[in-house]
Design a protein around this motif. Sequence first.
Motif, PDB file in Angstrom:
ATOM      1  N   LEU A   1       8.565 -12.770  -4.858  1.00 46.40           N
ATOM      2  CA  LEU A   1       7.327 -12.017  -4.583  1.00 46.40           C
ATOM      3  C   LEU A   1       6.069 -12.887  -4.661  1.00 46.40           C
ATOM      4  CD1 LEU A   1       8.023  -8.596  -6.324  1.00 46.40           C
ATOM      5  CD2 LEU A   1       8.243  -9.210  -3.911  1.00 46.40           C
ATOM      6  N   TRP A   2       6.182 -14.059  -5.315  1.00 45.40           N
ATOM      7  CA  TRP A   2       5.026 -14.978  -5.339  1.00 45.40           C
ATOM      8  C   TRP A   2       4.591 -15.325  -3.917  1.00 45.40           C
ATOM      9  CZ3 TRP A   2       1.763 -15.607  -9.024  1.00 45.40           C
ATOM     10  CH2 TRP A   2       2.149 -15.666 -10.355  1.00 45.40           C
ATOM     11  N   LYS A   3       5.591 -15.313  -2.998  1.00 43.87           N
ATOM     12  CA  LYS A   3       5.281 -15.680  -1.607  1.00 43.87           C
ATOM     13  C   LYS A   3       4.200 -14.782  -1.019  1.00 43.87           C
ATOM     14  CE  LYS A   3       9.434 -18.044  -0.326  1.00 43.87           C
ATOM     15  NZ  LYS A   3      10.823 -17.823   0.015  1.00 43.87           N
ATOM     16  N   GLN A   4       4.140 -13.563  -1.520  1.00 40.32           N
ATOM     17  CA  GLN A   4       3.117 -12.630  -1.028  1.00 40.32           C
ATOM     18  C   GLN A   4       1.716 -13.081  -1.458  1.00 40.32           C
ATOM     19  OE1 GLN A   4       3.841  -9.804   0.708  1.00 40.32           O
ATOM     20  NE2 GLN A   4       6.046 -10.003   0.590  1.00 40.32           N
ATOM     21  N   PHE A   5       1.653 -13.978  -2.438  1.00 43.99           N
ATOM     22  CA  PHE A   5       0.351 -14.438  -2.935  1.00 43.99           C
ATOM     23  C   PHE A   5       0.092 -15.879  -2.508  1.00 43.99           C
ATOM     24  CE2 PHE A   5       1.879 -11.081  -5.662  1.00 43.99           C
ATOM     25  CZ  PHE A   5       0.758 -10.282  -5.832  1.00 43.99           C
ATOM     26  N   SER A   6       0.665 -16.273  -1.375  1.00 42.58           N
ATOM     27  CA  SER A   6       0.593 -17.690  -1.016  1.00 42.58           C
ATOM     28  C   SER A   6      -0.799 -18.119  -0.540  1.00 42.58           C
ATOM     29  CB  SER A   6       1.674 -18.052  -0.008  1.00 42.58           C
ATOM     30  OG  SER A   6       1.607 -17.178   1.064  1.00 42.58           O
ATOM     31  N   PHE A   7      -1.749 -17.218  -0.577  1.00 43.63           N
ATOM     32  CA  PHE A   7      -3.130 -17.618  -0.282  1.00 43.63           C
ATOM     33  C   PHE A   7      -3.775 -18.287  -1.499  1.00 43.63           C
ATOM     34  CE2 PHE A   7      -2.665 -13.106  -1.122  1.00 43.63           C
ATOM     35  CZ  PHE A   7      -3.500 -12.896  -2.211  1.00 43.63           C
TER      36      PHE A   7
ATOM     37  N   SER B   1      -4.931  -9.989   8.857  1.00 38.13           N
ATOM     38  CA  SER B   1      -5.015  -9.134   7.672  1.00 38.13           C
ATOM     39  C   SER B   1      -3.680  -9.158   6.931  1.00 38.13           C
ATOM     40  CB  SER B   1      -5.352  -7.715   8.111  1.00 38.13           C
ATOM     41  OG  SER B   1      -4.321  -7.246   8.954  1.00 38.13           O
ATOM     42  N   LEU B   2      -3.759  -8.954   5.636  1.00 33.44           N
ATOM     43  CA  LEU B   2      -2.545  -8.965   4.817  1.00 33.44           C
ATOM     44  C   LEU B   2      -2.336  -7.587   4.205  1.00 33.44           C
ATOM     45  CD1 LEU B   2      -2.904 -12.322   2.823  1.00 33.44           C
ATOM     46  CD2 LEU B   2      -1.451 -11.860   4.792  1.00 33.44           C
TER      47      LEU B   2
ATOM     48  N   GLY C   1      -4.335  -4.866   1.340  1.00 31.72           N
ATOM     49  CA  GLY C   1      -4.842  -3.610   1.904  1.00 31.72           C
ATOM     50  C   GLY C   1      -5.455  -3.795   3.274  1.00 31.72           C
ATOM     51  N   GLY C   2      -4.990  -4.813   3.989  1.00 31.92           N
ATOM     52  CA  GLY C   2      -5.452  -4.966   5.369  1.00 31.92           C
ATOM     53  C   GLY C   2      -6.641  -5.888   5.532  1.00 31.92           C
ATOM     54  N   ILE C   3      -7.165  -6.454   4.438  1.00 34.13           N
ATOM     55  CA  ILE C   3      -8.223  -7.452   4.628  1.00 34.13           C
ATOM     56  C   ILE C   3      -7.571  -8.838   4.712  1.00 34.13           C
ATOM     57  CG2 ILE C   3     -10.003  -6.041   3.471  1.00 34.13           C
ATOM     58  CD1 ILE C   3      -9.884  -8.085   1.158  1.00 34.13           C
TER      59      ILE C   3
ATOM     60  N   PHE D   1     -10.716 -11.870   1.183  1.00 39.54           N
ATOM     61  CA  PHE D   1     -10.419 -11.616  -0.232  1.00 39.54           C
ATOM     62  C   PHE D   1     -10.970 -12.752  -1.101  1.00 39.54           C
ATOM     63  CE2 PHE D   1      -7.697 -12.417  -3.920  1.00 39.54           C
ATOM     64  CZ  PHE D   1      -7.934 -11.239  -4.624  1.00 39.54           C
ATOM     65  N   LEU D   2     -10.708 -13.991  -0.667  1.00 37.05           N
ATOM     66  CA  LEU D   2     -11.151 -15.141  -1.475  1.00 37.05           C
ATOM     67  C   LEU D   2     -12.679 -15.205  -1.554  1.00 37.05           C
ATOM     68  CD1 LEU D   2      -8.579 -17.824  -0.295  1.00 37.05           C
ATOM     69  CD2 LEU D   2      -8.571 -16.521  -2.424  1.00 37.05           C
ATOM     70  N   ALA D   3     -13.336 -14.878  -0.468  1.00 38.23           N
ATOM     71  CA  ALA D   3     -14.803 -14.968  -0.460  1.00 38.23           C
ATOM     72  C   ALA D   3     -15.446 -13.833  -1.251  1.00 38.23           C
ATOM     73  CB  ALA D   3     -15.309 -14.951   0.985  1.00 38.23           C
ATOM     74  N   GLU D   4     -14.872 -12.633  -1.165  1.00 39.07           N
ATOM     75  CA  GLU D   4     -15.573 -11.481  -1.748  1.00 39.07           C
ATOM     76  C   GLU D   4     -15.035 -11.005  -3.090  1.00 39.07           C
ATOM     77  OE1 GLU D   4     -16.049  -8.239   1.023  1.00 39.07           O
ATOM     78  OE2 GLU D   4     -16.477  -9.661   2.645  1.00 39.07           O
ATOM     79  N   TYR D   5     -13.733 -11.171  -3.321  1.00 41.64           N
ATOM     80  CA  TYR D   5     -13.135 -10.577  -4.522  1.00 41.64           C
ATOM     81  C   TYR D   5     -12.678 -11.598  -5.557  1.00 41.64           C
ATOM     82  CZ  TYR D   5     -13.088  -6.317  -1.757  1.00 41.64           C
ATOM     83  OH  TYR D   5     -13.453  -5.254  -1.006  1.00 41.64           O
TER      84      TYR D   5
END
Length: 388
Positions: free
Chosen positions: A104-110, A4-5, A9-11, A16-20
């Motif tokens: 902070l981009w690193k936080q979005f590395s997915f 989780s990340l 928010g812990g998902i 996240f990629l599949a649902e949001y």
Amino acid sequence: MAHSLDILGGISAERFLAEYWQKKPLLVRNALPEIAQILEPKDVLELALEDNVTARLIKQKDRDPKQWTVKSSPLLKADFQKMPKLWTLLVQAVDHYSFDLAELWKQFSFIPQWRRDDIMVSYAQKGGSVGQHFDFYDVFLVQGYGHRRWQLGQMCDADTSFVEGQPLRLLPEMDVHFDEVLAPGDLLYVPPGLSHYGVAEDECLTYSFGFRMPNVTEMMDRVTDKFTDNPLLKNPLTDILRDQISAIGQVTENELEYLKEKLFEQLQNSTVLEDAIMSLMSEPKYPDNIPEAEEIGTGDLEEALDQGYQLMLEPASRLLYTEQDGDILFWANGEGICISDEFAVHLKTIADGQSLALDESLYDADILEDIAMLLNESVLILVPTEAE
Ligand code: SIN
Ligand code: CO
């Protein structure tokens, strides 16, 4: 199990990629608390007045707030005199001016780097907004300072109509189904097409981590550019085999097929297509933000080895790669780059967002030459380790 990340928010990123992602919004409280310390409103005002910065000052008339004006950069001090009650200042690519923000981009590395656009910051006083609208982008809105109330509404598309006669693409109405106030560190993911409306509750800064996708026209343009570079294609084609006489005004189906075939033959050339696409995707959005490098030679680099330096990607530059049959091919700032096999593995880690220690392991003539070339072209930067 996928981990989780906190930023989501812990998902997990997979969930996240599949649902949001590209589908529905996600609100995460206190997702990125460290963003609160980076910029203050006065920093954004100062930045907006600097040379080369891309900014917009949006105002609503006091007499009739439905009348909007937009002044694009260069912005001058005078633009901030006689301000109406409602206004918003937008500054693009703040990640090119602050290493802390770029980090902070690193936080979005997915999400891969080629999808990144930039980080925009908006500054407004109570009541300020950019109106009800939608974007064709994926965006993570992160509150940096003060509070902003976000309302989300219906999904929109290319057929959606806008309020007429205004300099912004505003929606006449919004069917609100989400209404929340974001505090520093809170994050709201908004998928492309979802209408949104953010109004400052007090003096506030909101960051937009935006993601871009190329469109077909841009890709076609780059493909055309690549073919234009090939002089052989400038020679007239040989004629079709003529075994029949046709009406002189007509272009026969056969003839058209022949000419189309000649085009398709070229378009099957996947090296050119890949080069065109990779060039486009590695183009910097704000080339003027790429600083001029101080000329450096391999001798200087040799001296700097083991002196506590790191190699990093220049935040305003873009570096991407593809792997084909075991080869790693790189593109930087809109062009293919040629480097030694020895350095390729290292450069790959930098393109993947890591920094690389400038130490003895890089002591190799080819590698040092590659590094010097990339530093001189401002693709990479050299920073003291503690300042990283
Ligand atoms: C804002 O921060 O006010 C605008 C960001 C957006 O709506 O995309
Ligand atoms: Co928007």
